[in-house]
Design a protein around this motif. Structure first.
Motif, PDB file in Angstrom:
ATOM      1  N   ARG A 145      25.024-121.908   0.382  1.00 60.70           N
ATOM      2  CA  ARG A 145      24.466-121.252  -0.814  1.00 60.70           C
ATOM      3  C   ARG A 145      23.007-121.653  -1.061  1.00 60.70           C
ATOM      4  O   ARG A 145      22.566-121.788  -2.199  1.00 60.70           O
ATOM      5  CB  ARG A 145      25.337-121.551  -2.032  1.00 60.70           C
ATOM      6  CG  ARG A 145      26.675-120.826  -1.994  1.00 60.70           C
ATOM      7  CD  ARG A 145      27.659-121.366  -2.985  1.00 60.70           C
ATOM      8  NE  ARG A 145      28.122-122.686  -2.569  1.00 60.70           N
ATOM      9  CZ  ARG A 145      29.013-123.416  -3.258  1.00 60.70           C
ATOM     10  NH1 ARG A 145      29.505-122.947  -4.372  1.00 60.70           N
ATOM     11  NH2 ARG A 145      29.370-124.603  -2.814  1.00 60.70           N
ATOM     12  N   ILE A 146      22.270-121.829   0.011  1.00 62.07           N
ATOM     13  CA  ILE A 146      20.860-122.235  -0.092  1.00 62.07           C
ATOM     14  C   ILE A 146      20.011-121.159  -0.751  1.00 62.07           C
ATOM     15  O   ILE A 146      18.920-121.440  -1.277  1.00 62.07           O
ATOM     16  CB  ILE A 146      20.309-122.592   1.310  1.00 62.07           C
ATOM     17  CG1 ILE A 146      19.006-123.399   1.194  1.00 62.07           C
ATOM     18  CG2 ILE A 146      20.114-121.341   2.154  1.00 62.07           C
ATOM     19  CD1 ILE A 146      18.533-123.976   2.514  1.00 62.07           C
ATOM     20  N   TYR A 152      23.350-124.088  -5.028  1.00 56.55           N
ATOM     21  CA  TYR A 152      23.106-124.742  -3.738  1.00 56.55           C
ATOM     22  C   TYR A 152      23.876-126.064  -3.684  1.00 56.55           C
ATOM     23  O   TYR A 152      23.896-126.835  -4.638  1.00 56.55           O
ATOM     24  CB  TYR A 152      21.604-124.981  -3.576  1.00 56.55           C
ATOM     25  CG  TYR A 152      21.172-125.558  -2.238  1.00 56.55           C
ATOM     26  CD1 TYR A 152      21.886-125.326  -1.062  1.00 56.55           C
ATOM     27  CD2 TYR A 152      20.016-126.337  -2.154  1.00 56.55           C
ATOM     28  CE1 TYR A 152      21.473-125.840   0.151  1.00 56.55           C
ATOM     29  CE2 TYR A 152      19.591-126.856  -0.942  1.00 56.55           C
ATOM     30  CZ  TYR A 152      20.326-126.609   0.210  1.00 56.55           C
ATOM     31  OH  TYR A 152      19.913-127.135   1.405  1.00 56.55           O
TER      32      TYR A 152
END
Length: 321
Positions: A145-146, A152
């Motif tokens: 989930r960057i 993130y």
């Protein structure tokens, strides 16, 4: 110094820089909203009831009572780890110990502290905190989930650290203002991001910390987790802007407690310029010390002697008041 000169890497793990040049590196400036981003997350972490569950571990040790521990972090994420309590004496301090990107299979029994309860949490997605939704390998984990800063995984790991401090405070109320943090590599970067905002932590020790100076981190060749982000950035150039919110060097400039930071002159996994960016960012203070290692993430001549000297400093640094 015994900086390695023989290796099989396709790049130079010193990046052509000697100590003077490394000490001159200037950390990047903070992006707009950096402090608000982390202060808000910390405030949310403080609202978590971690509900720690402690049971005696099958592992035994003559110096420590060894316990398996679980607790809930932000978002209800289940965290597993170990809690060591000294068999002799009164608990007068607490210590949270982070791990590298290899995870953790067991607690460390050689931490040079006395009268200290030590919590070894596994950060979300790794080892005892593995989850089907998060890749367990470093290259996959660091990308989780960057593209969504609020979600993130690295931010979640910082929250896991803050909640770990809450857990120690709940289990041992008498140490609430005497809790330290120690982290290596991945755990060092997480610690740098967490320390400025949690004033319950009274001192920190970081070893070869990652996530420092993200603009450099994205460009220097490495065998570490940065390699997968560098590959991702080639097709997602906007990721660099997101990572500015997760820069350990930017955060380190805001740390106000005593720090002992060990950085390496040669390191194929965490580029030394990025490590030194974290150390150099610390406020100039007689309470802060930078310890120089010849190498990190690599076996080298005199490594045992250097690490023994560092352990001695760590013992003094976390000495019970």
């Amino acid at each position: 110094m015994s900086i390695p000169t023989t290796h099989l890497f396709t790049f130079d793990p010193t990046y052509g820089m000697q100590l003077d040049a490394l000490l001159a590196i200037v950390p990047p400036k903070a992006p707009a909203g950096f402090d608000a981003f982390w202060a808000d997350r910390y405030a949310q972490a403080l609202t978590v009831d971690p509900k720690p569950a402690i049971r005696e571990s099958r592992t035994s040790h003559p110096k420590w009572q060894v316990h398996d521990i679980t607790y809930f972090s932000t978002g209800g994420f289940p965290i597993g780890g170990w809690l060591l309590v000294p068999r002799d004496g009164v608990v007068r301090r607490g210590l949270v110990v982070g791990h590298g990107y290899g995870g953790r299979d067991a607690p460390d029994f050689d931490v040079p502290v006395e009268g200290t309860a030590i919590l070894f949490p596994c950060f979300r997605g790794l080892s005892r905190s593995a989850a089907p939704s998060i890749p367990p390998d470093a290259g996959g984990h660091v990308l989780d989930r960057i593209d969504k800063p609020e979600h993130y995984v690295i931010g979640g790991c910082v929250e896991d650290l803050w909640v770990a401090v809450s857990v120690l405070s709940m289990c041992f109320p008498q140490i609430e203002t005497r809790i330290g943090y120690s982290g290596i590599s991945f755990g060092g970067g997480i610690g740098a991001l967490a320390l400025p905002y949690d004033h319950r932590i009274d001192r920190g020790h970081l070893v070869v910390p990652t996530f420092g100076n993200r603009p450099l981190w994205l460009t220097l060749p490495t065998i570490g987790s940065a390699a997968s982000v560098q590959s991702y950035s080639r097709t997602h150039p906007g990721v660099g802007e997101t990572l500015r919110l997760f820069d350990a060097a930017t955060a380190a400039a805001r740390i106000s407690v005593p720090m002992l930071v060990a950085v390496a002159l040669f390191d194929p996994a965490v580029a030394p310029p990025c490590q030194f960016s974290v150390a150099n960012a610390l406020p100039k203070s007689p309470c802060n010390e930078i310890f120089i290692l010849d190498a990190g993430h690599f076996d080298y001549l005199h490594s045992e002697a250097q690490h023994a000297a560092l352990q001695t400093k760590v013992g003094h640094f976390f000495r019970t008041p």
